[in-house]
Design an enzyme around this catalytic site. Structure first.
Site, PDB file in Angstrom:
ATOM      1  N   ASP A  53       0.834  -1.204   0.000  1.00 61.55           N
ATOM      2  CA  ASP A  53       0.000   0.000   0.000  1.00 61.55           C
ATOM      3  C   ASP A  53       0.875   1.262   0.000  1.00 61.55           C
ATOM      4  O   ASP A  53       0.370   2.379  -0.042  1.00 61.55           O
ATOM      5  CB  ASP A  53      -1.012   0.004   1.151  1.00 61.55           C
ATOM      6  CG  ASP A  53      -0.373  -0.102   2.518  1.00 61.55           C
ATOM      7  OD1 ASP A  53       0.873  -0.166   2.606  1.00 61.55           O
ATOM      8  OD2 ASP A  53      -1.123  -0.114   3.518  1.00 61.55           O
ATOM      9  N   SER A  54       2.222   1.067   0.001  1.00 64.29           N
ATOM     10  CA  SER A  54       3.131   2.190  -0.241  1.00 64.29           C
ATOM     11  C   SER A  54       2.909   2.763  -1.639  1.00 64.29           C
ATOM     12  O   SER A  54       3.407   3.848  -1.952  1.00 64.29           O
ATOM     13  CB  SER A  54       4.590   1.747  -0.072  1.00 64.29           C
ATOM     14  OG  SER A  54       4.840   0.565  -0.805  1.00 64.29           O
ATOM     15  N   ASP A  92      -1.063  -6.081  -0.078  1.00 65.99           N
ATOM     16  CA  ASP A  92      -1.506  -5.446   1.166  1.00 65.99           C
ATOM     17  C   ASP A  92      -3.017  -5.256   1.169  1.00 65.99           C
ATOM     18  O   ASP A  92      -3.575  -4.722   0.200  1.00 65.99           O
ATOM     19  CB  ASP A  92      -0.874  -4.046   1.294  1.00 65.99           C
ATOM     20  CG  ASP A  92       0.391  -4.058   2.130  1.00 65.99           C
ATOM     21  OD1 ASP A  92       0.537  -4.941   2.991  1.00 65.99           O
ATOM     22  OD2 ASP A  92       1.238  -3.171   1.905  1.00 65.99           O
ATOM     23  N   LYS A 122      -1.305  -9.344   2.951  1.00 70.49           N
ATOM     24  CA  LYS A 122      -0.552  -8.894   4.129  1.00 70.49           C
ATOM     25  C   LYS A 122      -1.446  -7.958   4.941  1.00 70.49           C
ATOM     26  O   LYS A 122      -2.189  -7.153   4.360  1.00 70.49           O
ATOM     27  CB  LYS A 122       0.752  -8.178   3.720  1.00 70.49           C
ATOM     28  CG  LYS A 122       1.544  -7.643   4.918  1.00 70.49           C
ATOM     29  CD  LYS A 122       2.985  -7.309   4.572  1.00 70.49           C
ATOM     30  CE  LYS A 122       3.206  -6.002   3.878  1.00 70.49           C
ATOM     31  NZ  LYS A 122       2.717  -4.809   4.609  1.00 70.49           N
ATOM     32  N   GLU A 124      -1.642  -5.478   8.683  1.00 71.24           N
ATOM     33  CA  GLU A 124      -0.896  -4.828   9.763  1.00 71.24           C
ATOM     34  C   GLU A 124      -1.616  -5.023  11.094  1.00 71.24           C
ATOM     35  O   GLU A 124      -2.805  -4.731  11.200  1.00 71.24           O
ATOM     36  CB  GLU A 124      -0.756  -3.327   9.467  1.00 71.24           C
ATOM     37  CG  GLU A 124       0.061  -3.053   8.212  1.00 71.24           C
ATOM     38  CD  GLU A 124       0.285  -1.560   7.963  1.00 71.24           C
ATOM     39  OE1 GLU A 124      -0.052  -0.728   8.833  1.00 71.24           O
ATOM     40  OE2 GLU A 124       0.806  -1.233   6.873  1.00 71.24           O
ATOM     41  N   GLU A 191       8.831  -4.053  10.794  1.00 73.74           N
ATOM     42  CA  GLU A 191       9.294  -2.775  10.243  1.00 73.74           C
ATOM     43  C   GLU A 191       9.842  -1.868  11.336  1.00 73.74           C
ATOM     44  O   GLU A 191       9.184  -1.631  12.359  1.00 73.74           O
ATOM     45  CB  GLU A 191       8.126  -2.086   9.503  1.00 73.74           C
ATOM     46  CG  GLU A 191       8.531  -0.741   8.900  1.00 73.74           C
ATOM     47  CD  GLU A 191       7.555  -0.216   7.858  1.00 73.74           C
ATOM     48  OE1 GLU A 191       6.614  -0.938   7.474  1.00 73.74           O
ATOM     49  OE2 GLU A 191       7.749   0.934   7.417  1.00 73.74           O
TER      50      GLU A 191
HETATM   51  O1  KIV Z   1       3.541  -1.122   1.637  1.00 74.38           O
HETATM   52  C1  KIV Z   1       4.713  -1.485   1.708  1.00 74.38           C
HETATM   53  O2  KIV Z   1       5.546  -1.207   0.836  1.00 74.38           O
HETATM   54  C2  KIV Z   1       5.127  -2.256   2.879  1.00 74.38           C
HETATM   55  C3  KIV Z   1       6.586  -2.490   3.078  1.00 74.38           C
HETATM   56  C4  KIV Z   1       7.220  -1.258   3.596  1.00 74.38           C
HETATM   57  C5  KIV Z   1       6.847  -3.661   3.946  1.00 74.38           C
HETATM   58  O3  KIV Z   1       4.310  -2.658   3.648  1.00 74.38           O
END
Ligand code: KIV
Length: 273
Positions: A53-54, A92, A122, A124, A191
């Site tokens: 989600d980056s 994510d 993934k 969080e 992280e």
């Molecule tokens: O969204 C992302 O890129 C991440 C990484 C920083 C692990 O969750």
């Protein structure tokens, strides 16, 4: 082929990542959000591609990861899946698509798997999202956990500083990591936490622990592609190693193109029909 030989052309699966941890082979993981980048990353031999989600930051220019939507994550994941043959692709679950309501969490994860054909999600958080993680796992969808600095909670943390320096937070992180393993997650991202704590988690868990800003005593590393290739130059935490200056290379190439257009040098007769 003997059973001891590592076959790099073999498709990476969640089970294979666990085998890699057990034989001490480090796991490489990098983000991708589009077809062309994913193709390069996959062909280079990456083990895991994260549709992170980056994308909210580096693709859409948002300050945080919070605004990205499930539809947008699915769009990115579909593009990555079309390019990827070998790497395991993890997507994510975006902010708001799984917290607090496990039925909605399952519906979000099912949409990702059905529409993008990705192989895992993934999420969080630890104990507070247990019900959502369990419901998704019960549908046969592999889940990667994410603890430590969890950017979807930035408004609670207030800063992007290193997490779990205090004993209380470190104890909760270890308990959460053990819980995620116990309920069936196949791997965990840690992280921005102290290297010693991350190493301790990796030692206690039998599933792979992949770090970003978590030192070298874990089972693998993940970075954001735009950061490590020097495309996004406004982000320079201590943990980031830059492997290229693509912003500089692109800037020079683009300036040369502008110059050639302005001067009439491009296109030449050979570049014309
Ligand atoms: O969204 C992302 O890129 C991440 C990484 C920083 C692990 O969750």
């Amino acid at each position: 082929m003997s059973t001891n030989t590592i076959d790099n052309s073999r498709k990476v699966t969640t089970r294979r990542l666990i085998e890699m941890k057990h034989r001490g082979e480090k796991i490489s993981m990098l983000t991708a959000y589009d077809y062309s980048s994913a193709k390069i990353i996959d062909e280079a031999g990456m083990d895991v591609i994260l549709v992170g989600d980056s994308a909210s930051n580096v693709m859409a220019g948002n300050v945080t990861t919070l605004p990205i939507t499930l539809d947008q994550m699915i769009y990115h994941a579909k593009s990555v899946m079309k390019a990827t043959k070998r790497a395991l692709v993890v997507v994510d679950l975006p902010f708001g698509s799984y917290q607090g309501n496990s039925k909605e969490a399952l519906a979000s994860a099912i949409r990702i798997m059905k529409e993008s054909h990705a192989e895992a999600v993934k999420m969080e958080g630890g104990a507070e999202i247990r019900e959502s993680v369990e419901r998704i796992l019960s549908a046969g969808i592999p889940v990667m956990g994410h603890l430590g600095l969890t950017p979807q909670s930035i408004n609670k943390f207030g800063t992007y500083n290193v997490r779990a320096r205090e004993q209380e937070e470190a104890d909760k992180l270890i308990a959460d990591a053990r819980l995620l393993e116990e309920i069936g997650c196949f791997a965990i991202v840690l992280e921005k936490i102290p290297a010693q704590l991350a190493g301790e988690v990796a030692r206690q868990l039998s599933i792979p622990v992949i770090g970003i800003g978590a030192g070298g005593k874990v089972d693998g590393q993940v970075l954001v592609m735009h950061d490590m290739l020097g495309i996004n130059k406004g982000f320079s935490p201590r943990f980031l190693r830059r492997y290229a200056d693509l912003a500089g290379i692109m800037n020079t190439a683009i300036q040369n193109y502008i110059k050639d257009v302005k001067s009439g040098d491009f296109p030449s007769p050979e570049e014309s029909y």
